[in-house]
Scaffold this motif. Sequence first.
Motif, mmCIF file in Angstrom:
data_model
loop_
_atom_site.group_PDB
_atom_site.id
_atom_site.type_symbol
_atom_site.label_atom_id
_atom_site.label_comp_id
_atom_site.label_asym_id
_atom_site.label_seq_id
_atom_site.Cartn_x
_atom_site.Cartn_y
_atom_site.Cartn_z
ATOM 1 N N HIS A 22 0.570 -1.135 -0.033
ATOM 2 C CA HIS A 22 0.215 -0.352 0.066
ATOM 3 C C HIS A 22 1.019 1.123 0.011
ATOM 4 N N ASN A 23 1.773 1.794 -1.239
ATOM 5 C CA ASN A 23 2.263 2.614 -1.267
ATOM 6 C C ASN A 23 1.502 4.346 -0.967
ATOM 7 N N PRO A 24 2.069 4.345 -0.790
ATOM 8 C CA PRO A 24 0.764 6.024 -0.887
ATOM 9 C C PRO A 24 1.684 7.068 -2.270
ATOM 10 N N LEU A 25 2.481 6.087 -2.505
ATOM 11 C CA LEU A 25 2.350 6.881 -4.026
ATOM 12 C C LEU A 25 0.768 6.550 -5.258
ATOM 13 N N VAL A 143 6.984 -0.345 -17.640
ATOM 14 C CA VAL A 143 7.946 0.205 -16.982
ATOM 15 C C VAL A 143 8.143 -0.678 -15.236
ATOM 16 N N CYS A 144 9.474 -0.981 -15.618
ATOM 17 C CA CYS A 144 9.755 -1.892 -14.186
ATOM 18 C C CYS A 144 11.136 -1.470 -13.410
ATOM 19 N N GLY A 145 11.211 -0.910 -12.272
ATOM 20 C CA GLY A 145 12.463 -0.516 -11.988
ATOM 21 C C GLY A 145 13.592 0.625 -13.147
ATOM 22 N N GLY A 146 12.201 1.603 -13.584
ATOM 23 C CA GLY A 146 13.133 2.448 -14.991
ATOM 24 C C GLY A 146 13.030 1.590 -15.754
ATOM 25 N N ALA A 206 7.799 7.309 -14.458
ATOM 26 C CA ALA A 206 7.267 5.803 -13.583
ATOM 27 C C ALA A 206 8.580 6.391 -11.933
ATOM 28 N N ALA A 207 9.533 7.046 -11.552
ATOM 29 C CA ALA A 207 9.878 7.491 -10.267
ATOM 30 C C ALA A 207 11.421 6.455 -10.529
ATOM 31 N N ASP A 208 10.535 5.514 -9.283
ATOM 32 C CA ASP A 208 11.421 4.520 -8.998
ATOM 33 C C ASP A 208 10.938 3.077 -8.714
ATOM 34 N N LEU A 209 9.449 2.786 -9.174
ATOM 35 C CA LEU A 209 8.599 1.830 -8.509
ATOM 36 C C LEU A 209 9.242 0.881 -9.302
ATOM 37 N N ASP A 210 8.211 -0.362 -8.023
ATOM 38 C CA ASP A 210 9.111 -0.887 -8.898
ATOM 39 C C ASP A 210 7.609 -1.546 -10.447
ATOM 40 N N TYR A 211 7.136 -1.525 -10.413
ATOM 41 C CA TYR A 211 6.243 -2.009 -11.484
ATOM 42 C C TYR A 211 5.057 -0.388 -11.799
ATOM 43 N N ILE A 212 5.339 -0.288 -13.041
ATOM 44 C CA ILE A 212 4.166 0.779 -13.654
ATOM 45 C C ILE A 212 3.906 0.830 -14.673
ATOM 46 N N ARG A 213 2.445 1.127 -15.165
ATOM 47 C CA ARG A 213 2.266 1.802 -16.414
ATOM 48 C C ARG A 213 2.147 3.452 -16.486
ATOM 49 N N ILE A 214 2.632 3.703 -17.778
ATOM 50 C CA ILE A 214 2.506 5.257 -17.658
ATOM 51 C C ILE A 214 2.068 5.723 -19.750
ATOM 52 N N ASP A 215 0.941 6.126 -19.635
ATOM 53 C CA ASP A 215 -0.020 6.159 -20.927
ATOM 54 C C ASP A 215 -0.087 7.267 -21.018
ATOM 55 N N PHE A 216 0.011 7.470 -22.318
ATOM 56 C CA PHE A 216 -0.077 8.846 -23.267
ATOM 57 C C PHE A 216 -1.188 8.600 -23.894
ATOM 58 N N LEU A 217 -1.493 10.240 -24.370
ATOM 59 C CA LEU A 217 -2.242 10.250 -25.716
ATOM 60 C C LEU A 217 -1.806 10.987 -26.530
#
Length: 295
Positions: A22-25, A143-146, A206-217
């Motif tokens: 439960h990362n506050p980010l 993105v995973c860890g950059g 994505a900062a240094d997050l272990d996993y995230i999805r960044i969306d673009f239009l």
Amino acid sequence: MSRNDQILLYHERMLWRKIIDHNPLFVTFTDKLAAKAHIQKACPDLKLPATLWSGHDPADIPPALFDGDVVIKVNHGCAMNIFVSGGPPDHAAIISQTKRWLRKPFGQRDGEWAYWPIKPTVLVEEKLSLSGGRIATDINVHVCGGVVCHVWVEDRQADRSVLFDRNANPLPGRDPDYPREDQALPVNKRLVDFVREAIAIAPRLAADLDYIRIDFLVTDEQLFAGEIVVYTAAGYATWTNPDIAREIERHWHIEKSDYMRRSHLGPARLYAEALLAKCLSDFGNDEALEAGSKD
């Protein structure tokens, strides 16, 4: 036992994120308004759809905003958008619908914790003229860890999609939204240029997050920031190409998660130490030990 028998699978990691990490980010990224502020600070040169108004009562939306092309949405959930264009809208219907959305909790059915603390807000956003039918409408970078694992491009207007690797090379395989082979999105130079641009920008957001999805239009002229997605497809994403999930599993080190970076006491500490040992067993290197050490 083989490595594939030991390694935590993509869906197992996503379930672990829902229950444990439960990362506050995650709340910042999931809140559509807070995410826009994060994007603007992290990447000020990236365009954002303009927020024309926000508030807690849709009845307070200035009537003049309905005269243009806008999107009315709420900040605390998905698939709650009203597109206004091409004539006078039904104000009463819009107000009624958005009020229902504001009262509706989101993410409870699928355990998407990051939605729960968000204070529901309605916002009016400029409606972009997306390049559907010509280039694409969305570019989504995992993105995973950059490290960029893959890119999913979709054209919502044409019901087509295509996958790319981190070097902007097309990948085989389909996704559940557009599963048929005849739904493969044609690749052209302009699309590849946009994909390369998204690949370059995404790790900055994505900062240094272990996993995230960044969306673009995607418009004809440029990329705009879309959303930052914590729980891709509510955690149930699948691909016909198994290498897609395997690549995420290779780079998604949960020992680099917020939960594993924090200090714990009692049973939580025993659990974190056991999980770190599992990660070390899976990846077989000292990187996991270093990343999982407590501050």
